[in-house]
Scaffold this motif. Structure first.
Motif, PDB file in Angstrom:
ATOM      1  N   ALA A 113      11.805 -29.940   4.146  1.00 20.83           N
ATOM      2  CA  ALA A 113      10.695 -30.471   3.653  1.00 20.83           C
ATOM      3  C   ALA A 113      10.340 -29.569   2.117  1.00 20.83           C
ATOM      4  O   ALA A 113       9.760 -30.353   1.371  1.00 20.83           O
ATOM      5  CB  ALA A 113       9.611 -29.826   4.578  1.00 20.83           C
ATOM      6  N   PHE A 114      10.961 -28.414   2.037  1.00 19.25           N
ATOM      7  CA  PHE A 114      10.935 -27.674   0.659  1.00 19.25           C
ATOM      8  C   PHE A 114      12.266 -27.306   0.220  1.00 19.25           C
ATOM      9  O   PHE A 114      12.652 -26.262   0.492  1.00 19.25           O
ATOM     10  CB  PHE A 114       9.861 -26.701   0.758  1.00 19.25           C
ATOM     11  N   PRO A 115      12.884 -28.025  -0.713  1.00 20.97           N
ATOM     12  CA  PRO A 115      14.418 -27.738  -0.857  1.00 20.97           C
ATOM     13  C   PRO A 115      14.819 -26.309  -1.608  1.00 20.97           C
ATOM     14  O   PRO A 115      15.548 -25.847  -1.557  1.00 20.97           O
ATOM     15  CB  PRO A 115      14.921 -28.861  -1.700  1.00 20.97           C
ATOM     16  N   GLY A 116      13.559 -25.902  -2.313  1.00 21.02           N
ATOM     17  CA  GLY A 116      13.614 -24.693  -2.995  1.00 21.02           C
ATOM     18  C   GLY A 116      12.941 -23.587  -2.440  1.00 21.02           C
ATOM     19  O   GLY A 116      13.280 -22.387  -2.772  1.00 21.02           O
ATOM     20  N   ALA A 117      12.693 -23.613  -1.034  1.00 20.51           N
ATOM     21  CA  ALA A 117      12.134 -22.606  -0.230  1.00 20.51           C
ATOM     22  C   ALA A 117      13.239 -21.790   0.294  1.00 20.51           C
ATOM     23  O   ALA A 117      14.482 -22.317   0.421  1.00 20.51           O
ATOM     24  CB  ALA A 117      11.285 -23.220   0.819  1.00 20.51           C
ATOM     25  N   ILE A 118      12.962 -20.590   0.906  1.00 22.21           N
ATOM     26  CA  ILE A 118      13.929 -19.870   1.599  1.00 22.21           C
ATOM     27  C   ILE A 118      13.237 -19.385   2.955  1.00 22.21           C
ATOM     28  O   ILE A 118      12.581 -18.497   2.905  1.00 22.21           O
ATOM     29  CB  ILE A 118      14.260 -18.496   0.805  1.00 22.21           C
ATOM     30  N   PRO A 119      13.520 -20.059   3.695  1.00 22.03           N
ATOM     31  CA  PRO A 119      12.849 -20.073   5.135  1.00 22.03           C
ATOM     32  C   PRO A 119      13.128 -18.854   5.848  1.00 22.03           C
ATOM     33  O   PRO A 119      14.134 -18.442   5.828  1.00 22.03           O
ATOM     34  CB  PRO A 119      13.128 -21.341   5.932  1.00 22.03           C
ATOM     35  N   ALA A 120      12.251 -18.356   6.728  1.00 28.46           N
ATOM     36  CA  ALA A 120      12.422 -17.086   7.221  1.00 28.46           C
ATOM     37  C   ALA A 120      11.989 -17.236   8.611  1.00 28.46           C
ATOM     38  O   ALA A 120      11.304 -18.442   9.106  1.00 28.46           O
ATOM     39  CB  ALA A 120      11.903 -15.840   6.736  1.00 28.46           C
ATOM     40  N   VAL A 121      12.636 -16.588   9.830  1.00 31.60           N
ATOM     41  CA  VAL A 121      12.252 -16.695  11.010  1.00 31.60           C
ATOM     42  C   VAL A 121      11.892 -15.503  11.753  1.00 31.60           C
ATOM     43  O   VAL A 121      12.413 -14.511  11.314  1.00 31.60           O
ATOM     44  CB  VAL A 121      13.359 -17.260  11.901  1.00 31.60           C
ATOM     45  N   LEU A 122      10.854 -15.454  12.383  1.00 29.93           N
ATOM     46  CA  LEU A 122      10.272 -14.429  13.381  1.00 29.93           C
ATOM     47  C   LEU A 122      10.477 -14.813  14.747  1.00 29.93           C
ATOM     48  O   LEU A 122       9.893 -15.594  15.276  1.00 29.93           O
ATOM     49  CB  LEU A 122       8.693 -13.989  12.896  1.00 29.93           C
ATOM     50  N   THR A 123      11.219 -13.777  15.358  1.00 29.74           N
ATOM     51  CA  THR A 123      11.490 -14.300  16.788  1.00 29.74           C
ATOM     52  C   THR A 123      12.085 -13.022  17.390  1.00 29.74           C
ATOM     53  O   THR A 123      12.035 -11.952  16.910  1.00 29.74           O
ATOM     54  CB  THR A 123      12.863 -15.236  16.667  1.00 29.74           C
ATOM     55  N   GLY A 124      12.257 -13.027  18.838  1.00 30.06           N
ATOM     56  CA  GLY A 124      12.595 -11.991  19.678  1.00 30.06           C
ATOM     57  C   GLY A 124      11.821 -11.849  20.908  1.00 30.06           C
ATOM     58  O   GLY A 124      10.935 -12.538  21.188  1.00 30.06           O
ATOM     59  N   PRO A 125      12.199 -10.847  21.709  1.00 32.73           N
ATOM     60  CA  PRO A 125      11.431 -10.517  22.955  1.00 32.73           C
ATOM     61  C   PRO A 125      10.201  -9.998  22.890  1.00 32.73           C
ATOM     62  O   PRO A 125       9.849  -9.058  22.427  1.00 32.73           O
ATOM     63  CB  PRO A 125      12.298  -9.676  23.636  1.00 32.73           C
ATOM     64  N   SER A 126       9.166 -10.970  23.229  1.00 26.04           N
ATOM     65  CA  SER A 126       7.624 -10.469  22.861  1.00 26.04           C
ATOM     66  C   SER A 126       6.755 -11.421  23.831  1.00 26.04           C
ATOM     67  O   SER A 126       7.025 -12.477  23.533  1.00 26.04           O
ATOM     68  CB  SER A 126       7.260 -10.643  21.439  1.00 26.04           C
ATOM     69  N   PHE A 127       5.659 -10.839  24.130  1.00 21.84           N
ATOM     70  CA  PHE A 127       4.661 -11.858  24.880  1.00 21.84           C
ATOM     71  C   PHE A 127       3.457 -11.301  23.876  1.00 21.84           C
ATOM     72  O   PHE A 127       3.037 -10.406  23.597  1.00 21.84           O
ATOM     73  CB  PHE A 127       4.296 -11.324  26.262  1.00 21.84           C
ATOM     74  N   ALA A 128       2.649 -12.599  23.745  1.00 24.14           N
ATOM     75  CA  ALA A 128       1.206 -12.573  22.915  1.00 24.14           C
ATOM     76  C   ALA A 128       0.410 -11.267  23.413  1.00 24.14           C
ATOM     77  O   ALA A 128      -0.079 -10.582  22.902  1.00 24.14           O
ATOM     78  CB  ALA A 128       0.565 -13.618  22.852  1.00 24.14           C
TER      79      ALA A 128
END
Length: 314
Positions: A113-128
């Protein structure tokens, strides 16, 4: 109140992140329906602190760093609909899944969607609920650009929320997505009365599946052994707080599951069943979960199919 960080998506996880990150400074939480005041019914018992502004206007939620706590199956359309507003900002996906219509991960959807973007991801073991209560939680922050990842790590970490950095976005995303599929299988085994030994086998062989697919798609095996893979797998296959595990329990018991609850693993299983043959990887547990989620067979039939597979080395 001007916030440097905003969270798009006022579900339980997005709300919990807003509560946690507000200890560092003002945070804006955006959602389509925000008439619930200072306590989100999706996260009962948690009152939003003063540092969190809640809005249903996207223009009030635009910030340099934006966390996308939007379900994986809705993310692509959201990015397309709001491309002009989101372009040029640091976008961090908090979704765990694979888009069923395209086979793309959230980071891939952002990059397309945004070719110039550097996407990041926040993930891992967690409950809200744990995050919102300020309980110690460790997550993975994945970003292919090490410098950008370092900046985000410092911007998003709190005294109770510890972030470990990696440049292996593929591995982090696939670990978070695939563990939901295995959590459904584990829940189904317990719900059907097969016992903890069967669950242990599913978790172990499921982890092998996760690693096979992820490495075939370019991920590092070590990433799957970390928080975003094995850590998240352990959490979601052993706790009733996991929506995917509870969905599996319902399948195993022959009960109806609340259709209003998002179960990312069901759609991800279907996406994996289509993706795995294209990359030449066998995913027997994930394939059976896809059949279960679609109602094509029952739990006992799925287990019989798995047990009938040829004997081989581990």
């Amino acid at each position: 109140m001007t916030a440097d960080i905003s969270i798009l998506g006022a579900g339980a996880f997005g709300t919990a992140l807003a509560v946690a990150l507000s200890v560092n400074g003002p945070v804006t939480l955006w959602g389509r329906e925000t008439g619930w005041g200072r306590e989100n019914p999706r996260l009962p018992g948690v009152t939003l602190p003063e540092g969190v502004e809640v809005t249903d206007r996207l223009d009030r939620a635009l910030a340099p760093v934006m966390l996308l706590a939007i379900p994986a199956q809705s993310l692509g359309a959201f990015l397309r609909d709001h491309a002009a507003d989101l372009d040029g900002r640091a976008l961090v996906s908090c979704a765990k899944g694979i888009d069923l219509s395209t086979g793309r991960s959230p980071a891939r959807l952002i990059a397309e969607a945004f070719p110039g973007a550097i996407p990041a991801v926040l993930t891992g073991p967690s409950f809200a609920a744990d995050i919102a209560r300020g309980l110690p939680t460790a997550l993975t922050l994945a970003c292919a650009d090490a410098d950008a990842g370092h900046r985000l790590q410092h911007a998003l970490a709190t005294p109770a929320l510890r972030l470990y950095r990696t440049t292996d976005v593929t591995g982090a995303e696939l670990g978070g997505a695939l563990k939901n599929v295995i959590a459904i299988a584990a829940g189904a085994a317990i719900g059907a009365g097969f016992g903890d030994s069967a669950r242990a086998a599913i978790v172990t062989r499921g982890f092998a599946e996760m690693t096979r697919l992820a490495t075939a798609m370019g991920a590092e095996a070590d990433t799957l052994s970390g928080l975003s893979g094995l850590g998240d797998l352990i959490l979601t296959t052993t706790s009733d707080q996991s929506r995917n595990y509870r969905f599996g329990l319902a399948l195993g018991r022959g009960e109806t599951f609340d259709p209003s609850v998002t179960v990312e693993g069901a759609a991800t299983a279907r996406a994996v069943a289509a993706l795995a043959p294209r990359v030449g990887v066998e995913m027997p547990i994930s394939t059976q979960v896809a059949h279960l989620a679609e109602g094509h067979l029952g739990v006992k039939q799925a287990v019989e199919t798995l047990l009938a597979r040829p004997l081989k080395e581990e």
